[in-house]
Design an enzyme around this catalytic site. Sequence first.
Site, PDB file in Angstrom:
ATOM      1  N   ALA A  79       3.514  -0.124  -1.593  1.00  0.00           N
ATOM      2  CA  ALA A  79       2.242   0.509  -1.949  1.00  0.00           C
ATOM      3  C   ALA A  79       1.103  -0.148  -1.163  1.00  0.00           C
ATOM      4  O   ALA A  79       1.244  -0.379   0.036  1.00  0.00           O
ATOM      5  CB  ALA A  79       2.035   0.456  -3.464  1.00  0.00           C
ATOM      6  N   SER A  80       0.012  -0.519  -1.807  1.00  0.00           N
ATOM      7  CA  SER A  80      -1.165  -1.005  -1.065  1.00  0.00           C
ATOM      8  C   SER A  80      -1.014  -2.402  -0.478  1.00  0.00           C
ATOM      9  O   SER A  80      -1.860  -2.827   0.309  1.00  0.00           O
ATOM     10  CB  SER A  80      -2.409  -0.966  -1.961  1.00  0.00           C
ATOM     11  OG  SER A  80      -2.868   0.361  -2.079  1.00  0.00           O
TER      12      SER A  80
END
Length: 366
Positions: A79-80
Amino acid sequence: MRRTFFLITIGLLLFNLAFGQSNHYKQLDSLFGALYKQKMFNGNVLIADKGKIIFEKSYGLANEQTGQKINNQTIFELASVSKQFTAMGIVLLEKQGKLNYDDKISKYIPELAFYGNISIRNLLNHTGGLPDYIEFFEQKWGKTKIATNQDIVNVFAKYRPKAIFQPGEKYEYSDTGYTLLALIIERVSGRAFGQFLSENIFQPLKMKNTFIYRSRFEPKKIDNYALGYVTDSLGHKVLPNSFGKEFYTYYLDGIVGDGTVNSTTADLLKWDRALYTDKLIDSKDKELLFDSVKTNDGKETNYGFGWFVGNSKKYGKIVYHSGGWPGYSTYIERHLDNDKTVIILQNHSEAKINSFLQKVRTILYN
């Protein structure tokens, strides 16, 4: 006599060091074991002190249907946490003389020239003021088709959503900015985003289990992969795909830069160690990554290039990043003054890392 005293002193020192590490392991094992039993943790954790692993353990299943267990080589969507690799890609291109941080994004993405003076630097530190593409695509995108980074540019060029603020005026975390950085990397390098990261970061650091992966856009079989689970309205663990093609994890799956790097705890430790060296970049470049940027009015953003930045009297300077996407909850934290590393990869997005992070730090610092 002196020799005997010296040997005894060294022996006690080594005993205390070993006891301390053993004690840390027991405390961390107790903490994460309890979290797992309470269904608050499912995944991998790796904690290192000066590069030496002092705790590494796996909890739960990678595949609920087959019963495949997670192990320390299991691969997770970051993800981020991916943003630090996007930022590094830009830094490497700047070092190669192929772009400048203060170049306007319109130099590389002329379709968005109407956004004026937004620079690459603004995108890196979230001070560009661009609207959120995820919210915008919820309204404007035909959800049966999987979008790519170029589609973000096309849709923004068509509808021209207004900037939220002027460049440098404020800080607001922006996934949009990092998708445009990935597109800039592609246009400047002439390589696909994943290929550029592989050739310039993952391969040089021998991160053999790290790559860009989009399971719906470019499906492929990956051994030892952690499927990401969410909780449905009945409290059951389900895959996001069960919500159909109109759920955003499906129609945004072609987009890179703000997410989609996949990796293991072991590979992320290699990344962590490399950042203490000059293998990829030098100390001047690292200041850009790890120093908080200020907005035009002098306010601290607590963000550098792809990393959040924090300072504590107790723990010193810490740089970190979390990641959250339906099915995944991830985290990396690097204590720069004390060389401690915390890496957490989970394949259940309801698990909240902040609920136990302070306990981990307390154990590490006794």
